[in-house]
Design an enzyme around this catalytic site. Structure first.
Site, mmCIF file in Angstrom:
data_model
loop_
_atom_site.group_PDB
_atom_site.id
_atom_site.type_symbol
_atom_site.label_atom_id
_atom_site.label_comp_id
_atom_site.label_asym_id
_atom_site.label_seq_id
_atom_site.Cartn_x
_atom_site.Cartn_y
_atom_site.Cartn_z
ATOM 1 N N CYS A 2 0.836 -1.205 0.000
ATOM 2 C CA CYS A 2 0.000 0.000 0.000
ATOM 3 C C CYS A 2 0.872 1.257 0.000
ATOM 4 O O CYS A 2 1.986 1.252 0.510
ATOM 5 C CB CYS A 2 -0.860 0.043 1.244
ATOM 6 S SG CYS A 2 -1.838 -1.423 1.500
ATOM 7 N N ARG A 27 5.220 0.287 -6.173
ATOM 8 C CA ARG A 27 5.278 -0.572 -4.991
ATOM 9 C C ARG A 27 4.295 -1.747 -5.087
ATOM 10 O O ARG A 27 4.370 -2.676 -4.299
ATOM 11 C CB ARG A 27 4.968 0.250 -3.742
ATOM 12 C CG ARG A 27 6.051 1.287 -3.435
ATOM 13 C CD ARG A 27 5.586 2.243 -2.376
ATOM 14 N NE ARG A 27 5.280 1.578 -1.130
ATOM 15 C CZ ARG A 27 6.151 1.365 -0.158
ATOM 16 N NH1 ARG A 27 7.377 1.777 -0.289
ATOM 17 N NH2 ARG A 27 5.781 0.756 0.957
ATOM 18 N N TRP A 84 -3.040 -2.566 -1.383
ATOM 19 C CA TRP A 84 -2.616 -3.928 -1.717
ATOM 20 C C TRP A 84 -3.398 -4.794 -0.753
ATOM 21 O O TRP A 84 -3.126 -4.798 0.445
ATOM 22 C CB TRP A 84 -1.113 -4.035 -1.462
ATOM 23 C CG TRP A 84 -0.393 -5.137 -2.159
ATOM 24 C CD1 TRP A 84 -0.105 -5.224 -3.490
ATOM 25 C CD2 TRP A 84 0.187 -6.300 -1.555
ATOM 26 N NE1 TRP A 84 0.612 -6.368 -3.741
ATOM 27 C CE2 TRP A 84 0.811 -7.042 -2.584
ATOM 28 C CE3 TRP A 84 0.244 -6.804 -0.257
ATOM 29 C CZ2 TRP A 84 1.474 -8.246 -2.360
ATOM 30 C CZ3 TRP A 84 0.906 -7.992 -0.030
ATOM 31 C CH2 TRP A 84 1.514 -8.703 -1.063
ATOM 32 N N ASN A 110 -1.779 1.970 6.015
ATOM 33 C CA ASN A 110 -0.953 0.843 5.562
ATOM 34 C C ASN A 110 -0.719 -0.062 6.754
ATOM 35 O O ASN A 110 -0.592 0.413 7.887
ATOM 36 C CB ASN A 110 0.422 1.336 5.087
ATOM 37 C CG ASN A 110 0.352 2.057 3.764
ATOM 38 O OD1 ASN A 110 -0.721 2.149 3.175
ATOM 39 N ND2 ASN A 110 1.485 2.576 3.321
ATOM 40 N N GLY A 111 -0.584 -1.359 6.515
ATOM 41 C CA GLY A 111 -0.323 -2.289 7.606
ATOM 42 C C GLY A 111 -1.548 -3.135 7.882
ATOM 43 O O GLY A 111 -2.510 -3.134 7.117
ATOM 44 N N GLU A 496 19.506 -16.361 -8.021
ATOM 45 C CA GLU A 496 18.973 -15.037 -8.322
ATOM 46 C C GLU A 496 18.465 -14.982 -9.769
ATOM 47 O O GLU A 496 17.430 -14.383 -10.056
ATOM 48 C CB GLU A 496 20.066 -13.981 -8.058
ATOM 49 C CG GLU A 496 19.786 -12.596 -8.589
ATOM 50 C CD GLU A 496 18.532 -11.922 -8.037
ATOM 51 O OE1 GLU A 496 17.977 -12.379 -7.030
ATOM 52 O OE2 GLU A 496 18.092 -10.938 -8.673
ATOM 53 N N LYS A 500 14.694 -14.052 -10.845
ATOM 54 C CA LYS A 500 14.398 -12.934 -11.743
ATOM 55 C C LYS A 500 13.483 -13.406 -12.868
ATOM 56 O O LYS A 500 12.503 -12.756 -13.198
ATOM 57 C CB LYS A 500 15.726 -12.419 -12.304
ATOM 58 C CG LYS A 500 15.752 -11.022 -12.736
ATOM 59 C CD LYS A 500 16.292 -10.040 -11.732
ATOM 60 C CE LYS A 500 15.508 -9.970 -10.472
ATOM 61 N NZ LYS A 500 16.121 -9.297 -9.389
ATOM 62 N N GLU A 503 9.898 -14.174 -11.480
ATOM 63 C CA GLU A 503 9.086 -13.056 -10.983
ATOM 64 C C GLU A 503 8.580 -12.135 -12.083
ATOM 65 O O GLU A 503 7.482 -11.605 -11.966
ATOM 66 C CB GLU A 503 9.757 -12.288 -9.840
ATOM 67 C CG GLU A 503 11.010 -11.524 -10.160
ATOM 68 C CD GLU A 503 11.636 -10.847 -8.929
ATOM 69 O OE1 GLU A 503 10.935 -10.537 -7.956
ATOM 70 O OE2 GLU A 503 12.854 -10.610 -8.957
ATOM 71 N N HIS A 519 21.677 -35.989 -8.837
ATOM 72 C CA HIS A 519 21.042 -36.614 -7.668
ATOM 73 C C HIS A 519 19.528 -36.435 -7.673
ATOM 74 O O HIS A 519 18.903 -36.413 -6.620
ATOM 75 C CB HIS A 519 21.649 -36.056 -6.380
ATOM 76 C CG HIS A 519 23.112 -36.366 -6.231
ATOM 77 N ND1 HIS A 519 23.590 -37.649 -6.100
ATOM 78 C CD2 HIS A 519 24.207 -35.563 -6.239
ATOM 79 C CE1 HIS A 519 24.909 -37.627 -5.999
ATOM 80 N NE2 HIS A 519 25.316 -36.358 -6.093
ATOM 81 N N LYS A 616 7.085 -4.068 -4.255
ATOM 82 C CA LYS A 616 8.495 -3.674 -4.180
ATOM 83 C C LYS A 616 9.044 -3.836 -2.769
ATOM 84 O O LYS A 616 10.160 -4.295 -2.578
ATOM 85 C CB LYS A 616 8.642 -2.224 -4.649
ATOM 86 C CG LYS A 616 10.064 -1.685 -4.596
ATOM 87 C CD LYS A 616 10.952 -2.372 -5.604
ATOM 88 C CE LYS A 616 12.375 -1.851 -5.601
ATOM 89 N NZ LYS A 616 13.286 -2.864 -6.181
HETATM 90 C C1 G6P Z 1 10.113 -8.106 -2.047
HETATM 91 C C2 G6P Z 1 10.475 -7.783 -3.475
HETATM 92 C C3 G6P Z 1 11.816 -8.415 -3.826
HETATM 93 C C4 G6P Z 1 12.880 -7.963 -2.834
HETATM 94 C C5 G6P Z 1 12.461 -8.288 -1.398
HETATM 95 C C6 G6P Z 1 13.387 -7.667 -0.372
HETATM 96 O O1 G6P Z 1 9.795 -9.442 -1.914
HETATM 97 O O2 G6P Z 1 9.484 -8.238 -4.373
HETATM 98 O O3 G6P Z 1 12.199 -8.012 -5.133
HETATM 99 O O4 G6P Z 1 14.083 -8.569 -3.143
HETATM 100 O O5 G6P Z 1 11.168 -7.756 -1.146
HETATM 101 O O6 G6P Z 1 13.290 -6.270 -0.440
HETATM 102 P P1 G6P Z 1 14.330 -5.311 0.270
HETATM 103 O O7 G6P Z 1 13.788 -3.927 0.070
HETATM 104 O O8 G6P Z 1 14.364 -5.700 1.720
HETATM 105 O O9 G6P Z 1 15.650 -5.521 -0.379
#
Ligand code: G6P
Length: 621
Positions: A2, A27, A84, A110-111, A496, A500, A503, A519, A616
């Protein structure tokens, strides 16, 4: 997650709110709304769509096209929100702002309010008709009830009284028609930042919504409440203790940092910003004379650094994988045992906290709830924790008190690129520093310093090969699933890379250690299952070549990402990475994987900056 915006001043509030909400879109959200005070009444507009839809609705109302009795009008005080969904589905009714029945008070939040059910039941029992499924609506009714019939009650007092009965996390802003010159804001677990302008004040959940108007900001602390007016503000703590005098700080980003410029989306822009982001991270931090690193944000002297017996990185998502890269670097350069763990696991598993371990909390936003909670748990248990964050003044940065500033610049795209790269390079600096107070020789240190210095140009060379990488991505984008295979240094990079791809393209991707392939996962290899295999030019090249041969023997297509010289025709596609110091190569290998994911997602027509279901920064549980 949010987003919140609020404004009080002389301007027409609506464009300020809509612009702020637009800046918060990255976000992640599913609905949006705003409320302004117009001729003593609340004008509320909401949508279950995008901010653009809200903008259109407000414009239609203003020009008299909308037929509903509600709607927005001109006003110089207002609040806005991108939601959100947590309580209740993402529809117009559940969108914020929420109001009490009489339409006196409006709130954005928010929250998550944990005792919302109980509060809602109490309200229903007292005859209040709740219209939404949200936890937030309860707060609007409760605050209005405190104010009604008591003209001497300040809005702030009413908010404080209600929050006394609330359990959970919040960042919120309240607007009251009977206090038309002020907004009351409160924070407990969800970020709130105030923006100080000339005879105007702003509030938001993220500085990106403010920097177009002001760079003077004040971060509210957890447990604080503030009243903001056009010309002044004051804050106190929710438990009654007065908060100290707050001086605005200058935020190190401006509106241009949030403009797309020549790029079609933020992910592409941020991928291309990496050479500059790396240069910023290295600036002033390489000590050629003593072949070490300078990290002025870490308040530990050589003796204290020597006393560290273990290093543990904690983060979520990409920050966790960056931590895993960091752990490899620390073990290699400093010969100190090191590992990484998702902060979301650490906080719940009653960890054994060792006072001689250095914990590193890794977070781009500095606001991720799981990571913040892990830090608080560590501090309770006497752990030594430093932050590695990209946002100065963020909750994790402040909670840790000292650490490493990432210097990546504002990152908007949900998929982390430049922040992750800067995390890894900062961990290389940390590893070098720890190594040089221990047994790392000056000659080895010099080699790493030189290798770090070369990284920005090497990343530039990878970026210059974008067309070739895009054509490899196009060739394989139709696959339903893919493997990412790495060994030792390549393993966190493979993880990673898989993250990527999944996602942003929604292609199922899984990472495996090369040695583990035989294995179990080898059973999945087929012509329909391409594998991206990482082959750095270290002493494991031969092993990695035989991994490719195992996959090829079972009909699996292979994309080799390599800095080594591979036998002709070994892989179906080859993406070349410049040779670097072997310890630093993972930082480079990550770049083509970002571009592979990006171009696969682009080919599949995905909304790259706003992948479905993701946010985000995840500031709730
Ligand atoms: C969310 C995002 C990820 C990010 C993670 C950690 O899950 O979608 O892309 O890596 O948070 O975010 P931060 O701001 O703590 O690096």
């Amino acid at each position: 997650m949010c987003g919140i915006v609020g404004y009080v001043g002389k301007r027409d509030a609506i464009p300020v709110l809509v612009e702020g909400l637009h800046r918060l879109e990255y976000r992640g959200y599913d609905s949006a709304g705003l409320a302004v005070l117009h001729r003593g009444r609340l004008a509320v507009t909401k949508t279950s769509g995008r901010v653009q839809d809200l903008r259109d609705k407000v414009a239609a109302t203003a020009s008299g096209k909308a037929s509903s009795g509600k709607g927005s009008g001109k006003g110089s005080i207002g609040i806005g929100h991108t939601r959100w969904a947590t309580h209740g589905e993402p529809n117009e009714i559940n969108a914020h702002p929420h109001t009490d029945t009489a339409g006196r008070v409006a709130i954005v939040h928010n929250g998550i309010i944990e005792n919302a059910e109980q509060l809602r039941e109490q309200l229903t029992a007292s005859g209040v008709k709740l219209v939404s499924d949200t936890d937030t609506e309860a707060l609007a009714h409760l605050i209005a009830a405190e104010l009604t019939g008591d003209d001497s009650m300040s809005l702030e007092d009413a908010v404080v009284r209600v929050l006394g009965a609330v359990e959970g996390a919040y960042g919120l802003v309240v607007l009251d028609t009977k206090h038309p010159d002020q907004l009351v804001v409160a924070r407990n677990g969800s970020p709130i930042v105030l923006g100080v302008g000339e005879n105007e004040m702003f509030v938001a959940s993220d500085v990106s919504a403010l920097v177009r108007y002001t760079r003077q900001v004040i971060y509210l602390e957890d447990g604080e409440v503030a009243t903001i007016r056009a010309n002044d503000f004051h804050s106190t703590s929710l438990n009654g203790a007065a908060a100290g005098e707050k001086t605005p700080m200058l935020v190190d980003a401006d509106a241009l940092d949030y403009e797309l410029g020549e790029f079609s989306d933020y992910m592409s822009k941020e991928i291309h910003e990496q050479p500059d982001a790396l240069r910023r991270a290295l600036m002033g931090r390489l000590d050629e004379r003593f072949a070490t690193a300078r990290l002025g944000g870490i308040n530990l002297d050589a003796r204290q650094l020597r006393a560290i017996r273990q290093v543990k990185f904690l983060g979520c998502g990409s920050a966790y994988y960056a931590g895993q890269m960091g752990a490899h670097l620390v073990e290699e350069l400093a010969r100190i045992p090191a590992d990484a763990e998702p902060a979301s696991e650490f906080r719940y598993r009653s960890p054994v906290v060792d006072p001689d371990t250095l914990y590193v909390a890794v977070s781009q936003s500095g606001e991720t709830s799981d990571t913040l909670m892990a830090v608080q748990e560590l501090k309770r248990k006497g752990g030594q924790v430093i932050g590695a964050v990209n946002v100065v003044g963020s909750a994790i940065g402040r909670e840790c008190g000292h650490g490493i500033f990432l210097h990546a610049g504002p990152e908007v795209s949900v998929a982390s690129t430049k922040a992750l790269t800067n995390m890894a390079v900062n961990f290389a600096l940390l590893a070098l520093l720890l190594g040089r107070v221990r047994d790392l020789s000056a000659a080895h240190g010099e080699r790493i310093v030189e290798g770090l210095r070369n990284l920005p140009d090497q990343v530039g060379r990878i970026l210059a090969a974008e067309a070739e990488i895009a054509s490899v991505a196009a060739q394989f984008a139709g696959a339903e699933r893919m493997f990412f295979i790495g060994r030792v240094r390549g393993w966190p990079v493979a993880r990673e890379g898989a993250q990527k791809l999944k996602e942003i393209s929604y292609v199922h991707a899984e990472a495996y250690q090369a040695g583990e392939l035989k294995h179990g996962p080898l059973a999945l290899i087929s012509p329909e299952m391409p594998s991206v295999v990482l082959i750095p030019s270290d002493d494991l090249v031969a092993k990695n070549i035989s991994t490719i041969e195992q996959i090829k023997a079972r009909g699996g297509p292979v994309i080799a990402v390599t800095s080594a010289d591979l036998p002709e025709g070994l892989a179906d596609a080859v993406i070349s990475v410049p040779k670097a110091e072997p310890e630093l190569e993972p930082i480079l290998f990550n770049i083509p994987l970002q571009m592979l994911a990006y171009h696969a997602a682009a080919k599949l027509g995905r909304d790259i900056d706003k992948p479905r279901n993701l946010a985000k920064s995840v500031t709730v549980e």
